[in-house]
Each structure stands twice: as structure tokens, then as C-alpha cells.
Design a protein around this motif. Sequence first.
Motif, PDB file in Angstrom:
ATOM      1  N   VAL A 158       0.835  -1.202   0.000  1.00  0.00           N
ATOM      2  CA  VAL A 158       0.000   0.000   0.000  1.00  0.00           C
ATOM      3  C   VAL A 158       0.867   1.249   0.000  1.00  0.00           C
ATOM      4  CG1 VAL A 158      -1.668   1.324   1.364  1.00  0.00           C
ATOM      5  CG2 VAL A 158      -2.002  -1.126   1.018  1.00  0.00           C
ATOM      6  N   ALA A 159       1.954   1.252   0.746  1.00  0.00           N
ATOM      7  CA  ALA A 159       2.857   2.412   0.767  1.00  0.00           C
ATOM      8  C   ALA A 159       3.501   2.615  -0.604  1.00  0.00           C
ATOM      9  CB  ALA A 159       3.930   2.221   1.833  1.00  0.00           C
ATOM     10  N   PHE A 160       3.911   1.524  -1.244  1.00  0.00           N
ATOM     11  CA  PHE A 160       4.543   1.610  -2.565  1.00  0.00           C
ATOM     12  C   PHE A 160       3.569   2.152  -3.611  1.00  0.00           C
ATOM     13  CE2 PHE A 160       5.461  -0.595  -6.629  1.00  0.00           C
ATOM     14  CZ  PHE A 160       6.640   0.059  -6.948  1.00  0.00           C
ATOM     15  N   VAL A 161       2.365   1.612  -3.650  1.00  0.00           N
ATOM     16  CA  VAL A 161       1.370   2.070  -4.627  1.00  0.00           C
ATOM     17  C   VAL A 161       0.951   3.508  -4.341  1.00  0.00           C
ATOM     18  CG1 VAL A 161      -0.962   1.672  -5.509  1.00  0.00           C
ATOM     19  CG2 VAL A 161       0.579  -0.256  -5.161  1.00  0.00           C
ATOM     20  N   SER A 162       0.789   3.841  -3.087  1.00  0.00           N
ATOM     21  CA  SER A 162       0.429   5.222  -2.739  1.00  0.00           C
ATOM     22  C   SER A 162       1.527   6.186  -3.169  1.00  0.00           C
ATOM     23  CB  SER A 162       0.175   5.343  -1.246  1.00  0.00           C
ATOM     24  OG  SER A 162      -0.940   4.583  -0.881  1.00  0.00           O
ATOM     25  N   PHE A 163       2.777   5.810  -2.946  1.00  0.00           N
ATOM     26  CA  PHE A 163       3.899   6.647  -3.378  1.00  0.00           C
ATOM     27  C   PHE A 163       3.897   6.819  -4.899  1.00  0.00           C
ATOM     28  CE2 PHE A 163       8.214   6.791  -5.104  1.00  0.00           C
ATOM     29  CZ  PHE A 163       8.623   8.019  -4.603  1.00  0.00           C
ATOM     30  N   LEU A 164       3.706   5.707  -5.615  1.00  0.00           N
ATOM     31  CA  LEU A 164       3.683   5.790  -7.077  1.00  0.00           C
ATOM     32  C   LEU A 164       2.627   6.768  -7.573  1.00  0.00           C
ATOM     33  CD1 LEU A 164       4.091   2.155  -8.426  1.00  0.00           C
ATOM     34  CD2 LEU A 164       5.651   4.064  -8.710  1.00  0.00           C
ATOM     35  N   PHE A 165       1.437   6.693  -7.009  1.00  0.00           N
ATOM     36  CA  PHE A 165       0.357   7.534  -7.504  1.00  0.00           C
ATOM     37  C   PHE A 165       0.382   8.942  -6.928  1.00  0.00           C
ATOM     38  CE2 PHE A 165      -1.032   3.585  -9.157  1.00  0.00           C
ATOM     39  CZ  PHE A 165      -1.748   3.924 -10.292  1.00  0.00           C
ATOM     40  N   ASP A 166       1.120   9.173  -5.868  1.00  0.00           N
ATOM     41  CA  ASP A 166       1.271  10.532  -5.338  1.00  0.00           C
ATOM     42  C   ASP A 166       2.418  11.283  -6.004  1.00  0.00           C
ATOM     43  OD1 ASP A 166      -0.849  10.246  -3.646  1.00  0.00           O
ATOM     44  OD2 ASP A 166       0.373   9.808  -1.866  1.00  0.00           O
ATOM     45  N   VAL A 167       3.436  10.540  -6.466  1.00  0.00           N
ATOM     46  CA  VAL A 167       4.641  11.184  -6.995  1.00  0.00           C
ATOM     47  C   VAL A 167       4.805  10.963  -8.495  1.00  0.00           C
ATOM     48  CG1 VAL A 167       7.159  11.267  -6.818  1.00  0.00           C
ATOM     49  CG2 VAL A 167       5.780  10.998  -4.766  1.00  0.00           C
ATOM     50  N   VAL A 168       4.657   9.739  -8.954  1.00  0.00           N
ATOM     51  CA  VAL A 168       4.967   9.420 -10.341  1.00  0.00           C
ATOM     52  C   VAL A 168       3.759   9.584 -11.261  1.00  0.00           C
ATOM     53  CG1 VAL A 168       5.862   7.628 -11.873  1.00  0.00           C
ATOM     54  CG2 VAL A 168       6.751   7.816  -9.553  1.00  0.00           C
ATOM     55  N   PHE A 169       2.657   8.956 -10.909  1.00  0.00           N
ATOM     56  CA  PHE A 169       1.463   8.971 -11.755  1.00  0.00           C
ATOM     57  C   PHE A 169       0.409   9.925 -11.193  1.00  0.00           C
ATOM     58  CE2 PHE A 169       2.923   4.399 -12.034  1.00  0.00           C
ATOM     59  CZ  PHE A 169       3.591   4.560 -13.236  1.00  0.00           C
ATOM     60  N   THR A 170       0.751  11.173 -11.098  1.00  0.00           N
ATOM     61  CA  THR A 170      -0.152  12.129 -10.442  1.00  0.00           C
ATOM     62  C   THR A 170      -1.432  12.380 -11.232  1.00  0.00           C
ATOM     63  OG1 THR A 170       1.085  13.936 -11.444  1.00  0.00           O
ATOM     64  CG2 THR A 170       1.679  13.306  -9.201  1.00  0.00           C
ATOM     65  N   SER A 171      -1.390  12.243 -12.544  1.00  0.00           N
ATOM     66  CA  SER A 171      -2.588  12.514 -13.344  1.00  0.00           C
ATOM     67  C   SER A 171      -3.307  11.239 -13.780  1.00  0.00           C
ATOM     68  CB  SER A 171      -2.216  13.338 -14.579  1.00  0.00           C
ATOM     69  OG  SER A 171      -1.333  12.596 -15.398  1.00  0.00           O
ATOM     70  N   ALA A 172      -2.950  10.113 -13.198  1.00  0.00           N
ATOM     71  CA  ALA A 172      -3.581   8.840 -13.556  1.00  0.00           C
ATOM     72  C   ALA A 172      -5.010   8.786 -13.007  1.00  0.00           C
ATOM     73  CB  ALA A 172      -2.775   7.683 -12.989  1.00  0.00           C
ATOM     74  N   PRO A 173      -5.867   8.057 -13.702  1.00  0.00           N
ATOM     75  CA  PRO A 173      -7.248   7.948 -13.214  1.00  0.00           C
ATOM     76  C   PRO A 173      -7.330   7.098 -11.938  1.00  0.00           C
ATOM     77  CG  PRO A 173      -6.940   6.607 -15.169  1.00  0.00           C
ATOM     78  CD  PRO A 173      -5.677   7.381 -14.974  1.00  0.00           C
ATOM     79  N   THR A 174      -8.403   7.287 -11.218  1.00  0.00           N
ATOM     80  CA  THR A 174      -8.599   6.577  -9.950  1.00  0.00           C
ATOM     81  C   THR A 174      -8.690   5.074 -10.149  1.00  0.00           C
ATOM     82  OG1 THR A 174      -9.776   8.504  -9.139  1.00  0.00           O
ATOM     83  CG2 THR A 174     -10.049   6.482  -7.891  1.00  0.00           C
ATOM     84  N   TRP A 175      -9.287   4.638 -11.257  1.00  0.00           N
ATOM     85  CA  TRP A 175      -9.426   3.203 -11.476  1.00  0.00           C
ATOM     86  C   TRP A 175      -8.065   2.530 -11.595  1.00  0.00           C
ATOM     87  CZ3 TRP A 175      -7.259   1.184 -15.775  1.00  0.00           C
ATOM     88  CH2 TRP A 175      -7.060   2.027 -16.872  1.00  0.00           C
ATOM     89  N   ALA A 176      -7.064   3.255 -12.124  1.00  0.00           N
ATOM     90  CA  ALA A 176      -5.727   2.678 -12.236  1.00  0.00           C
ATOM     91  C   ALA A 176      -5.122   2.451 -10.847  1.00  0.00           C
ATOM     92  CB  ALA A 176      -4.834   3.578 -13.066  1.00  0.00           C
ATOM     93  N   PHE A 177      -5.376   3.395  -9.954  1.00  0.00           N
ATOM     94  CA  PHE A 177      -4.903   3.245  -8.572  1.00  0.00           C
ATOM     95  C   PHE A 177      -5.489   1.988  -7.946  1.00  0.00           C
ATOM     96  CE2 PHE A 177      -5.787   4.077  -4.041  1.00  0.00           C
ATOM     97  CZ  PHE A 177      -4.495   4.208  -3.575  1.00  0.00           C
ATOM     98  N   TYR A 178      -6.802   1.788  -8.123  1.00  0.00           N
ATOM     99  CA  TYR A 178      -7.455   0.615  -7.546  1.00  0.00           C
ATOM    100  C   TYR A 178      -6.979  -0.677  -8.205  1.00  0.00           C
ATOM    101  CZ  TYR A 178     -10.417   3.807  -5.007  1.00  0.00           C
ATOM    102  OH  TYR A 178     -10.870   4.778  -4.154  1.00  0.00           O
TER     103      TYR A 178
END
Length: 73
Positions: A29-49
Motif C-alpha cells: 500500500v505504501a509503494f502504490v500510494s507513493f507511485l500515484f502521489d509522486v509518479v502517476f499524479t494525473s492517472a485515473p482513480t481506477w488505475a490506482f485501484y
Amino acid sequence: MSPADRLREQLAENRAGMLYDFVFAVAWVAFVSFLFDVVFTSAPTWAFYMFMLAGIPAYFGFFWSFELAKQSR
């Protein structure tokens, strides 16, 4: 056997496994949260899930390969 006794017995038998499961879940969860907070900032929410759900096969794959590595020693 009371529920408290069953809980104590379950914890005694599976203490290390439960700890490994918890550490893997927190790290994933920390790794995925970091990726979507720093690297993929404009990615859609479904990609996060979807990345979060990918943690399930990642968990089983990691521990399956870990068991194979221990057996091949």
C-alpha cells in the motif's frame, strides 16, 4: 473452548505468518500510494485501484517463489 482461547491458539500457531502478511500489505500500500502521489499524479482513480488489486497476485507470487527458493537449498 472460549473465543479468547481460540484466538490465543490461532495467534500462537500463526504469529510469524500473520506478521509477514501484515508487513507485505503495509509495504504494498505504501509503494502504490507513493507511485500515484509522486509518479502517476494525473492517472485515473481506477488505475490506482487496479494497482491495489494487483497486490493480491503479487503477494501469492512473492511467497510462492520464496517457498521455492527455500526448498531448492
